[in-house]
Design a protein around this motif. Structure first.
Motif, PDB file in Angstrom:
ATOM      1  N   ALA A  62       9.034   1.768   0.948  1.00 56.44           N
ATOM      2  CA  ALA A  62       8.528   2.312  -0.319  1.00 56.44           C
ATOM      3  C   ALA A  62       9.500   3.327  -0.916  1.00 56.44           C
ATOM      4  CB  ALA A  62       7.156   2.955  -0.105  1.00 56.44           C
ATOM      5  N   LYS A  80       0.830  -1.212   0.000  1.00 55.61           N
ATOM      6  CA  LYS A  80       0.000   0.000   0.000  1.00 55.61           C
ATOM      7  C   LYS A  80       0.857   1.251   0.000  1.00 55.61           C
ATOM      8  CE  LYS A  80      -3.276   2.432   3.000  1.00 55.61           C
ATOM      9  NZ  LYS A  80      -4.091   2.348   4.232  1.00 55.61           N
ATOM     10  N   ALA A  81       1.879   1.288   0.858  1.00 51.66           N
ATOM     11  CA  ALA A  81       2.762   2.461   0.922  1.00 51.66           C
ATOM     12  C   ALA A  81       3.463   2.695  -0.406  1.00 51.66           C
ATOM     13  CB  ALA A  81       3.783   2.283   2.042  1.00 51.66           C
ATOM     14  N   THR A  82       3.840   1.619  -1.075  1.00 48.69           N
ATOM     15  CA  THR A  82       4.529   1.751  -2.359  1.00 48.69           C
ATOM     16  C   THR A  82       3.560   2.210  -3.441  1.00 48.69           C
ATOM     17  OG1 THR A  82       6.014  -0.044  -1.675  1.00 48.69           O
ATOM     18  CG2 THR A  82       6.047   0.586  -3.992  1.00 48.69           C
ATOM     19  N   GLU A 103       6.469   3.095   4.731  1.00 40.85           N
ATOM     20  CA  GLU A 103       6.864   4.198   3.837  1.00 40.85           C
ATOM     21  C   GLU A 103       8.367   4.235   3.613  1.00 40.85           C
ATOM     22  OE1 GLU A 103       2.975   4.820   5.562  1.00 40.85           O
ATOM     23  OE2 GLU A 103       4.927   4.455   6.513  1.00 40.85           O
ATOM     24  N   ARG A 146       8.954   1.602   9.188  1.00 38.89           N
ATOM     25  CA  ARG A 146       7.669   2.034   8.640  1.00 38.89           C
ATOM     26  C   ARG A 146       7.559   1.594   7.187  1.00 38.89           C
ATOM     27  NH1 ARG A 146       9.203   6.631  11.779  1.00 38.89           N
ATOM     28  NH2 ARG A 146      10.168   7.596   9.951  1.00 38.89           N
TER      29      ARG A 146
END
Length: 260
Positions: free
Chosen positions: A234, A21-23, A231, A229
């Protein structure tokens, strides 16, 4: 080298999980990528939530994205997912093999506790499906003289980790493949790399780590003193996509856990 002016198509496996999802959101923010988002069992509410977040952060209102279901333990399902994604969005320029599984077992204490079928299924999901997708995506990448293939590995591939032997061995298999393929396609404009996270919050690979006290204990093992995290993984993936001189690398995103 082919022109880089067209919008590139990114296939992210496991796109509804924490790192996936973050990517997906990181690519959406760039505004120049279309997204093929794989999921296995995520429900409609989860997919709709991600779709809303993508629309909220997207730099371009013309971004195209779609969800594609596949069981990565079934190679026919993987082939069908790739066919559907390319038919709807176009050939894949960037492949992020992110999806992974611990086979429902974590914190394994004895090799005898892991049936060989769990090893086989873990390898199929964590490694075999990614290799198959690389086979399917490479002809287009090589033909245009540009492509990116990235695996989401694990620090467990270096250390054995805390999940179990099935998980660690499947992740280390990714590394050998990355090194072989990267050398094979280096002169064709295609880079091949892997990220190797340690303990990342918001994932389901570390057993009872959803418990706050368990998270604190796990974080004590990390030199920086906290879980990673999604992120942060990502952003490492985005760096690998943008820098053409980075290939044949396995980059630890692990808070200093494994020095190499």
């Amino acid at each position: 080298m082919a022109s880089t002016s067209k919008r590139k198509v990114v296939l992210i496996t496991g796109a509804t999980g924490g790192i996936g999802k973050a990517t997906a959101l990181a690519f959406a923010k760039e505004g120049c990528y279309d997204l093929a988002l794989h999921y296995n069992s995520a429900n409609e509410q989860t997919r709709n939530k991600l779709a809303t977040e993508i629309k909220d952060v997207a730099e371009s209102s013309s971004i195209n994205f779609a969800f594609f279901q596949a069981d990565l333990g079934n190679y026919d399902s993987v082939r069908q997912m790739h066919k559907q994604a390319t038919c709807e969005l176009g050939d894949i320029d960037i492949l992020f093999n992110n999806a992974g599984s611990n086979g429902g077992q974590s914190g394994v204490q004895s090799l005898a506790d892991v049936p060989i079928d769990v090893f086989e299924q873990s390898w199929r999901i964590n490694t075999g499906s990614g290799i198959l997708l690389a086979q399917l995506c490479l002809p287009h990448m090589e033909a245009q003289g540009w492509g990116r293939i990235i695996f989401d590995s694990s620090v467990a591939a270096f250390t054995g980790g805390v999940v179990g032997p099935h998980y660690a061995s499947s992740k280390s298999a990714q590394h050998g493949f990355v090194h072989w393929l990267a050398n094979n396609v280096a002169k064709k404009g295609v880079t091949v790399n892997a990220v190797a996270p340690a303990l990342i919050g918001g994932t389901n690979m570390i057993g009872d780590a959803s418990d706050e006290e368990a998270q604190k204990k796990i974080a004590q093992r990390i030199p920086v003193g906290r879980l990673g995290r999604p992120e942060e993984v990502a952003e490492t993936v985005m760096w690998m996509v943008k820098v053409a001189y980075v290939t044949n690398k396995v980059i630890g995103v692990d808070g200093g856990y494994y020095p190499h």
